[in-house]
Design a protein around this motif. Sequence first.
Motif, short mmCIF file in Angstrom:
data_model
loop_
_atom_site.label_atom_id
_atom_site.label_comp_id
_atom_site.label_asym_id
_atom_site.label_seq_id
_atom_site.Cartn_x
_atom_site.Cartn_y
_atom_site.Cartn_z
N LEU A 1 0.83 -1.21 0.00
CA LEU A 1 0.00 0.00 0.00
C LEU A 1 0.86 1.25 0.00
N HIS A 2 1.88 1.24 0.86
CA HIS A 2 2.76 2.40 0.95
C HIS A 2 3.58 2.56 -0.33
N PHE A 3 4.01 1.43 -0.87
CA PHE A 3 4.82 1.49 -2.10
C PHE A 3 4.02 2.13 -3.24
N GLU A 4 2.77 1.69 -3.38
CA GLU A 4 1.96 2.25 -4.46
C GLU A 4 1.75 3.75 -4.27
N SER A 5 1.58 4.15 -3.00
CA SER A 5 1.39 5.58 -2.73
C SER A 5 2.66 6.36 -3.07
#
Length: 684
Positions: free
Chosen positions: A273-277
Amino acid sequence: MSEPPPDPEGDQAELVAPWLRVVAATAYVPRSSTEVRGLLTALLDRLTTALTADPPDVAAGLRVGELMVEGALTGETTLEGSLGVLADGFAVAGYGARPVAALLGYVAAGYAAALRKRTLAQQENMKLALLTAKQRAERDRRATENRFREVFDASAVGIAITELDGTFVETNPALATILGRPTEDLRGRTLAEFIADDDEPPLVVGEADRRRVVRPGGDTAWVYLTTSMLRDDSGVARYRVTMVQDLSELQLLGNQLSHQSLHDALTGLPNRLHFESRLEAMHAQTPPHRPFTLLCLDLDAFSLVNTTYGHATGDRVLRTTANRLTAAVAGKEALVARIGGDEFAVLIAHDTQAPPVSTLVGALTAELAEPDYDAGVGLAVSATVGAVRCTPAEMTSAEMFRAADAAHQHARSLGRHQWAEFDGHADRATRKVGTLATGLPAAWENGELRVAYQPVVRLADLVQVRVRALVHLPTDRDTAELAESTGLSVPLGPWLLTQSGTHLDRWLSLFGPVADEGEAVHRVLLSALQSADADLSATVNDVLSATGAPAGSLEIGLDTRAVLTCRGDAQDNLRTLSDIGVVTALHGFTGGPREVAMVERFSVRTVVLSDPFEGWRPDWLPREAVPVRATLELIAALRSVGASVGVLGVRDHAEATWWAEQGVRTAEGQAFGRPGGVADVTGR
């Protein structure tokens, strides 16, 4: 002549009545008229007795006066009226004026004394009541103050009572704790002195607000502030009361939860999730023509590490991998994330000169290949990598992530320790297949899948002797292959057998007269997953029981590789189907010695060859060509162990003739018609 003596009883009765009227007119007596009349009669008895005594007992009038007061005959003019009535009555009765005057005087004196005594008693009672009420009010006040003090001192919420200008009047210990200062340090100061941000607007009475307060040493803490007014009896505001709630623990907990929701707990890396953000943010902030490289990778045979050494060792391998990937891109504008169980992503933003993708992949895989030793055991892992290189102008962040994942999946299809770069052309083809494969469940649910029948022809005379049932969806792709890629083929197998079984009687009546003895009229070729299904034999038994058809009318072909590799219950299924009399077959045959031996071992009745020349027409090839000679030797070997040979994909009658000359018994293909419904088969 002397006057006759008074008649006390007759005079008394005449005197009580007017006395009663006087009392009724001048006083409120909380008694009935009968009781008042009885009282007056008793008083009059005392007075007449006193007057008839010799000498008259005028002092008895004192007690009569007292009894009048005790009997509540105390109206403002009751005494005056009563004395007048009595004086007139006694005069009429003939009593001497002197004794009557003296007696009534004593009545008045007794009345006055009793009235004074009662007044004094009432005053004393009132004083006692006032004193009691005061003591009770004082006790209640002290109890209220104690309760307030207990709440004030023990409250976990900071409380400050301040002047209207904010100067502290009183603070509780909780506020001192929140501000990190002794209570005595707060005297004479204002709450505004401890607010970190000077430009914050004043607190609004009745509304909660979030502020930062400064603690000794410059540390700050978030608090919630709520202010209200204390007013006096006239409603004028005198003080402010401010409630201060410490949010430090909540803030810390919130930070921890936020970090946990965005990071992997094992490696500390950003999660998916953080990576995509972050990818989206970097993509948006990067110039449109600056290149990115995004690599998605997973560890080869990582499950083998877990099953061999345990999950603790597997976790150590994951941490080591995370550290090495991070170290490999140190100094670069890069982001490393763990996006799955053993899957990682590495995003690198390049300057104008980006190194070849192969160089980046080689550097990362070389870093991971170095063994990591623990307790004498050195473990190294390889990785399969998919990569995409593009600029923000060429792909969105979501497309970029999908492209890297697609390249990763392609690399995985090549085997372990492989890498692949995103290929747009191959991706379009893969997505087309994926769209069809993932749409099959919905197509099945909506009734778009149907059973179709492919003609099977005996090559010796080109007579149709059976049909092959297959799942059909109007598409240029093999539906069975699509279903196999998603696992849908497992439930489709029983469905195909059951649905096609309802037409078995038609095929018996249509092909039974022309088929050779012992030959089936209905063929089903199962995929690898369907061949390994533990419920296959039970399904076939159910179909035969429902139709009443002989078992030999049904030919079921299993996947050769599934049987050869003992996948699931494939070998048991082949053996059981043969035992119950079903004509067994194998398809996907490649001709290896183990496969031929398996045909003999399991007494397989039919072997179905599928395109052994990889698209070449066999009738165009020289007879001495190696593939031709190998195929002919295979057909001979299969026939020598008693197996009948069939072939798929025959294009025309010339090719059919060639196969017939080589000893192949049956054939399918466009030379004999395409798959169709029952009416298509019966109408041919």
